[in-house]
Design a protein around this motif. Structure first.
Motif, PDB file in Angstrom:
ATOM      1  N   VAL A 265      -3.933  13.962 -14.621  1.00 30.58           N
ATOM      2  CA  VAL A 265      -2.732  13.707 -13.713  1.00 30.58           C
ATOM      3  C   VAL A 265      -2.406  14.745 -12.919  1.00 30.58           C
ATOM      4  O   VAL A 265      -1.758  15.887 -13.538  1.00 30.58           O
ATOM      5  CB  VAL A 265      -1.544  12.991 -14.308  1.00 30.58           C
ATOM      6  N   ARG A 266      -2.199  14.937 -11.510  1.00 33.07           N
ATOM      7  CA  ARG A 266      -1.702  15.860 -10.870  1.00 33.07           C
ATOM      8  C   ARG A 266      -0.701  15.481 -10.032  1.00 33.07           C
ATOM      9  O   ARG A 266      -0.583  14.825  -8.891  1.00 33.07           O
ATOM     10  CB  ARG A 266      -2.900  16.271  -9.848  1.00 33.07           C
ATOM     11  N   LEU A 267       0.488  15.491 -10.682  1.00 28.49           N
ATOM     12  CA  LEU A 267       1.812  14.772 -10.355  1.00 28.49           C
ATOM     13  C   LEU A 267       2.323  15.286  -8.953  1.00 28.49           C
ATOM     14  O   LEU A 267       2.666  14.606  -8.149  1.00 28.49           O
ATOM     15  CB  LEU A 267       2.650  14.562 -11.187  1.00 28.49           C
ATOM     16  N   SER A 268       2.334  16.504  -9.000  1.00 26.01           N
ATOM     17  CA  SER A 268       2.730  17.068  -7.753  1.00 26.01           C
ATOM     18  C   SER A 268       2.139  16.833  -6.597  1.00 26.01           C
ATOM     19  O   SER A 268       3.022  16.914  -5.355  1.00 26.01           O
ATOM     20  CB  SER A 268       2.943  18.682  -7.813  1.00 26.01           C
ATOM     21  N   ARG A 269       0.741  16.595  -6.568  1.00 24.16           N
ATOM     22  CA  ARG A 269       0.168  16.072  -5.527  1.00 24.16           C
ATOM     23  C   ARG A 269      -0.303  14.557  -5.249  1.00 24.16           C
ATOM     24  O   ARG A 269      -0.734  14.090  -4.290  1.00 24.16           O
ATOM     25  CB  ARG A 269      -1.436  16.825  -5.470  1.00 24.16           C
ATOM     26  N   GLY A 270       0.358  13.876  -6.239  1.00 21.35           N
ATOM     27  CA  GLY A 270       0.193  12.468  -6.357  1.00 21.35           C
ATOM     28  C   GLY A 270      -1.067  12.065  -6.459  1.00 21.35           C
ATOM     29  O   GLY A 270      -1.424  10.783  -5.957  1.00 21.35           O
ATOM     30  N   LEU A 271      -2.195  12.620  -7.272  1.00 17.97           N
ATOM     31  CA  LEU A 271      -3.345  12.193  -7.513  1.00 17.97           C
ATOM     32  C   LEU A 271      -3.804  12.261  -8.942  1.00 17.97           C
ATOM     33  O   LEU A 271      -3.120  12.596  -9.809  1.00 17.97           O
ATOM     34  CB  LEU A 271      -4.373  13.486  -6.876  1.00 17.97           C
ATOM     35  N   LEU A 272      -4.815  11.422  -9.104  1.00 13.11           N
ATOM     36  CA  LEU A 272      -5.414  11.194 -10.504  1.00 13.11           C
ATOM     37  C   LEU A 272      -6.909  11.490 -10.327  1.00 13.11           C
ATOM     38  O   LEU A 272      -7.633  10.743  -9.455  1.00 13.11           O
ATOM     39  CB  LEU A 272      -5.172   9.728 -10.924  1.00 13.11           C
ATOM     40  N   ARG A 273      -7.497  12.295 -11.251  1.00 14.63           N
ATOM     41  CA  ARG A 273      -8.975  12.728 -11.107  1.00 14.63           C
ATOM     42  C   ARG A 273      -9.567  12.207 -12.443  1.00 14.63           C
ATOM     43  O   ARG A 273      -8.877  12.506 -13.390  1.00 14.63           O
ATOM     44  CB  ARG A 273      -9.168  14.140 -10.987  1.00 14.63           C
ATOM     45  N   PHE A 274     -10.328  11.549 -12.538  1.00 18.71           N
ATOM     46  CA  PHE A 274     -11.026  11.028 -13.804  1.00 18.71           C
ATOM     47  C   PHE A 274     -12.451  10.677 -13.820  1.00 18.71           C
ATOM     48  O   PHE A 274     -13.064  10.689 -12.704  1.00 18.71           O
ATOM     49  CB  PHE A 274     -10.236   9.781 -14.338  1.00 18.71           C
ATOM     50  N   ARG A 286      -5.542   8.529  -5.088  1.00 16.83           N
ATOM     51  CA  ARG A 286      -4.130   8.376  -4.750  1.00 16.83           C
ATOM     52  C   ARG A 286      -3.268   7.659  -5.660  1.00 16.83           C
ATOM     53  O   ARG A 286      -3.836   6.504  -5.539  1.00 16.83           O
ATOM     54  CB  ARG A 286      -3.970   8.622  -3.208  1.00 16.83           C
ATOM     55  N   LEU A 287      -2.362   8.006  -6.114  1.00 15.40           N
ATOM     56  CA  LEU A 287      -1.524   7.154  -6.929  1.00 15.40           C
ATOM     57  C   LEU A 287      -0.566   6.437  -6.068  1.00 15.40           C
ATOM     58  O   LEU A 287       0.041   6.937  -5.217  1.00 15.40           O
ATOM     59  CB  LEU A 287      -0.801   7.893  -8.068  1.00 15.40           C
ATOM     60  N   SER A 288      -0.231   5.256  -6.440  1.00 14.78           N
ATOM     61  CA  SER A 288       0.791   4.370  -5.833  1.00 14.78           C
ATOM     62  C   SER A 288       2.114   4.806  -6.065  1.00 14.78           C
ATOM     63  O   SER A 288       2.453   5.594  -7.079  1.00 14.78           O
ATOM     64  CB  SER A 288       0.584   2.878  -6.212  1.00 14.78           C
ATOM     65  N   ALA A 289       2.994   4.269  -5.304  1.00 10.81           N
ATOM     66  CA  ALA A 289       4.189   4.673  -5.678  1.00 10.81           C
ATOM     67  C   ALA A 289       4.811   4.030  -6.899  1.00 10.81           C
ATOM     68  O   ALA A 289       5.538   5.037  -7.687  1.00 10.81           O
ATOM     69  CB  ALA A 289       5.410   4.007  -4.635  1.00 10.81           C
TER      70      ALA A 289
END
Length: 395
Positions: A265-274, A286-289
């Protein structure tokens, strides 16, 4: 170094490379041969060279026999190393069903129960090529008929037939099955979709187990409720909200979900890598709101953990726990057997109905082929769209 000495040195190297491949008994054979003193009449005579060549040829034949036995075992082991864990588990279940049928059929045909049990026969079918000597096209055809009577789903029958054909090809590669028998087995056909529908109409039981024939179709209102119905004053409630947001907004498979790590979880960039095991690739989404909001509240709960959803003794939670969560929430909505896959189906159908780019949806969903994506497009479209005028506001 002379040419003769060089050739001898290379032969020694090749022999040394072969020895680790064989089992210890092969090493014993070689040592036995090396320790055998030459007969007195062989020393210093031309006849000795002929006798020695004959013994070497016999030894090489014995080595080749051992290599064949090793190769038989290695064909299956090499195939298993190339397959994903979930694939091997699914094949074990397929072979267990086949083993169950074989033991039942053997008892009926002979009137005598076989000494082996289902677990032992399943393991032998999975690991040992030599076990497949008894398999024939007729036996596999009878297995299909048995599954049909038992009420297995058509898709399950087709998958199990595919598994048996795969292992028969491996057994043929190991020299256990003849090419003629393999050809006969390859001619055993599964069921096309239309044929399966006809069979289901004629049999009383069409499915075994709790798995649904069709996914539950969620509405947008139900999806919103599933993401917002949790008690956020508890860690369990905050975790459940993250799980539902990721399933419904990103369309993750349940195996991908439970394996997520905090570092993904890369919260500051709003991304999830897996990592997506099914397609063997890493992706960034890209994570939803809703996902971002849920993760901001939840991440402090697992700040010192490895996995995003930690379980027992440093492992992550099981897929079964997520399935239980969805079933309980489905019961509250009046939906029978709501599952994680229903959430993925909702995600795919939602975007297909809005005519998203097919290639983008295929990549986001982690599919190798557009064939599966097209099924969602077809299911969401209105077949006679445009043939009638749209209804007015008063309609």
């Amino acid at each position: 170094m002379s040419r003769k000495k060089t050739a001898s040195h290379l032969s020694d190297q090749k022999a040394a490379a072969l020895l680790p491949l064989a089992q210890p008994v092969l090493v014993g054979v070689v040592r036995e041969r090396q320790g055998t003193p030459p007969a007195p009449e062989e020393e210093g005579t031309g006849e000795g060279l002929g006798a020695l060549a004959g013994e070497d040829l016999d030894l090489l034949r014995r080595i080749a026999d051992m290599a064949d036995l090793y190769a038989q075992h290695e064909v299956f082991a090499r195939y298993h190393r190339r397959q994903a864990h979930n694939t091997r588990i699914r094949q074990l279940w397929d072979l267990k069903a086949f083993a169950t049928f074989c033991l039942e059929a053997g008892a009926r045909a002979t009137g005598v129960s076989l000494q082996t049990d289902v677990a032992t026969l399943t393991q032998a079918l999975f690991l040992e090529a030599s076990t497949w000597r008894f398999v024939s096209a007729g036996l596999i055809q009878l297995f299909l008929s048995w599954m049909e009577r038992q009420g297995y789903a058509i898709d399950t029958m087709n998958v199990r037939l595919s598994t048996l054909k795969r292992y028969c090809r491996l057994a043929a590669d190991a020299g256990v099955l003849s090419q003629e028998e393999l050809y006969r087995i390859s001619r055993v056909q599964g069921y096309r979709h239309k044929e399966g529908r006809q069979i289901d109409r004629q049999r009383a039981i069409t499915r075994r187990g709790a798995k649904k024939a069709e996914p539950n179709l969620l509405t947008e209102e139900q999806a919103a409720w599933l993401k917002g119905c949790h008690d956020l004053s508890t860690p369990q409630g905050r975790r459940a909200r993250v799980i539902l947001c990721l399933l419904l907004d990103l369309g993750l498979r349940v195996g991908e979900l439970v394996a997520l790590q905090v570092k993904d979880v890369r919260l500051s960039r709003g991304l999830l890598r897996f990592y997506r095991e099914k397609v063997d690739k890493e992706q960034t989404h890209r994570l939803s709101a809703d996902c971002l909001q849920a993760l901001r509240a939840y991440l402090p709960d697992v700040a010192s953990e490895r996995y995003l959803f930690p379980g027992y003794k440093g492992r992550h939670i099981s897929a079964r726990l997520v399935e239980y969560l969805l079933k309980d929430l489905g019961d509250q909505l009046g939906i029978d057997h709501l599952s994680p896959h229903d959430c993925r189906h909702y995600w795919a159908t939602y975007h297909a109905s809005r005519q998203r780019n097919l290639a983008q949806l295929q990549q986001a969903g982690g599919w190798n082929s557009p064939a599966m994506v097209l099924r969602y497009y077809v299911a969401s479209e209105i077949a006679n769209e445009g043939l009638f005028p749209s209804p007015g506001p008063e309609d």
